[in-house]
Design a protein around this motif. Structure first.
Motif, PDB file in Angstrom:
ATOM      1  N   SER A 163       2.395  10.058   2.561  1.00  0.00           N
ATOM      2  CA  SER A 163       1.035  10.586   2.698  1.00  0.00           C
ATOM      3  C   SER A 163       0.523  10.510   4.134  1.00  0.00           C
ATOM      4  O   SER A 163      -0.668  10.324   4.378  1.00  0.00           O
ATOM      5  N   ALA A 164       1.424  10.674   5.103  1.00  0.00           N
ATOM      6  CA  ALA A 164       1.049  10.461   6.499  1.00  0.00           C
ATOM      7  C   ALA A 164       0.004  11.458   6.990  1.00  0.00           C
ATOM      8  O   ALA A 164      -0.905  11.090   7.746  1.00  0.00           O
ATOM      9  N   SER A 165       0.097  12.715   6.591  1.00  0.00           N
ATOM     10  CA  SER A 165      -0.875  13.704   7.050  1.00  0.00           C
ATOM     11  C   SER A 165      -2.278  13.333   6.601  1.00  0.00           C
ATOM     12  O   SER A 165      -3.234  13.381   7.398  1.00  0.00           O
ATOM     13  N   SER A 166      -2.419  12.945   5.349  1.00  0.00           N
ATOM     14  CA  SER A 166      -3.730  12.532   4.838  1.00  0.00           C
ATOM     15  C   SER A 166      -4.228  11.290   5.559  1.00  0.00           C
ATOM     16  O   SER A 166      -5.419  11.177   5.897  1.00  0.00           O
ATOM     17  N   ILE A 167      -3.329  10.352   5.843  1.00  0.00           N
ATOM     18  CA  ILE A 167      -3.707   9.122   6.531  1.00  0.00           C
ATOM     19  C   ILE A 167      -4.177   9.417   7.953  1.00  0.00           C
ATOM     20  O   ILE A 167      -5.129   8.797   8.451  1.00  0.00           O
ATOM     21  N   VAL A 168      -3.540  10.366   8.626  1.00  0.00           N
ATOM     22  CA  VAL A 168      -3.990  10.753   9.973  1.00  0.00           C
ATOM     23  C   VAL A 168      -5.419  11.274   9.918  1.00  0.00           C
ATOM     24  O   VAL A 168      -6.271  10.898  10.741  1.00  0.00           O
TER      25      VAL A 168
END
Length: 274
Positions: free
Chosen positions: A250-255
């Motif tokens: 979920s890296a994009s959401s975390i960014v």
């Protein structure tokens, strides 16, 4: 020194054609010069001191390249394999025959790219080890190059250098600070190689947007939001940053949520907690 000899800053690990009184990359608010003064080294000195390189698989077709003990900042460089050639990202500040052979066994190197000047390492030496392949340097950061060569080529904006691997420049840490998006990573869900343009925090649930990591100097909320908007144009589930920094899902959401949090704190939304 002859034309092929050069110096390496012991603090940042970046190659220099000459040995100035102080490394300009370290003598800057984003970095630091040791209290006991500037120190220089060479590939021969590092080899004599027992420096080696580990090449370790991080996931299919993505490898960490780590100097042991760490050289300079000690980035965990990345090698991304594609059928059309390989990307060496954030090259180390050291190279030897064993490392060259290990990388050659994985298909060699088609391009050498650093996310920003702190990660230049011995980029020209890595290029020469693989036949003088292009070393791509962000046009906005060319002034930080301390050792020139015909292999260095400027770039800007978005560039697909290999099928499925796109370089892009959100800026922030440096004006030319870049990330590499690997569309095929994580079963096609995408990987972002972020250097410290976007820095994966130890909690593995958030990222930071910093002008200086060692000197704890943040970017503005507006710039954090700009960087997040820029990189999340691409689809990615995992994010690798400096050294072993990793957001593993979920890296994009975390960014995006981390940029909103950064901006809120900078605005004073949470001053009542202080």
């Amino acid at each position: 020194m002859d034309a092929d000899e050069f110096w390496i800053c012991a603090t940042c690990g970046v190659e220099h054609a000459r040995r100035p009184d102080v490394c300009a990359i370290c003598d800057d608010e984003r970095q630091w010069v040791p209290a006991d003064g500037q120190r220089w080294t060479t590939l021969a000195d590092l080899a004599e001191g027992g420096t080696t390189i580990d090449v370790v698989e991080a996931e299919p077709d993505l490898y960490h390249i780590r100097t042991r003990p760490p050289v300079g900042i000690g980035q965990w460089s990345k090698l991304v394999r594609t059928r059309a050639g390989n990307l060496l990202w954030d090259p180390p500040g050291y190279i030897d025959d064993a490392a060259t052979a290990a990388v050659a066994d994985l298909g060699g190197v088609a391009f050498v790219v650093a996310s920003h000047p702190h990660m230049f390492g011995v980029q020209i030496e890595w290029s020469r080890a693989f036949g003088g392949v292009p070393v791509l340097v962000a046009e906005a950061d060319l002034g930080w190059v301390e050792r020139t060569d015909r292999c260095i080529r400027p770039w800007s904006d978005d560039v697909e250098i290999l099928p499925g691997i796109t370089l892009t420049q959100p800026g922030g840490h440096f004006p030319g600070s870049a990330v590499a998006h690997w569309a095929a990573g994580v079963d096609g869900r995408g990987v972002l190689l972020a250097g410290d343009t976007v820095y994966a925090n130890p909690d593995r649930r958030s990222v930071s947007f910093m002008r200086s990591i060692p000197n704890h100097l943040p970017l503005s909320g507006a710039v954090a939001e700009r960087i997040a908007a820029h990189v999340t144009r691409f689809a990615f589930d995992r994010l690798y940053s400096l050294r072993g920094g990793l957001i593993d899902e979920s890296a994009s959401s975390i960014v995006r949520t981390s940029a909103a949090r950064h901006s809120a704190w900078a605005r004073g939304d949470f001053d009542h907690l202080t």
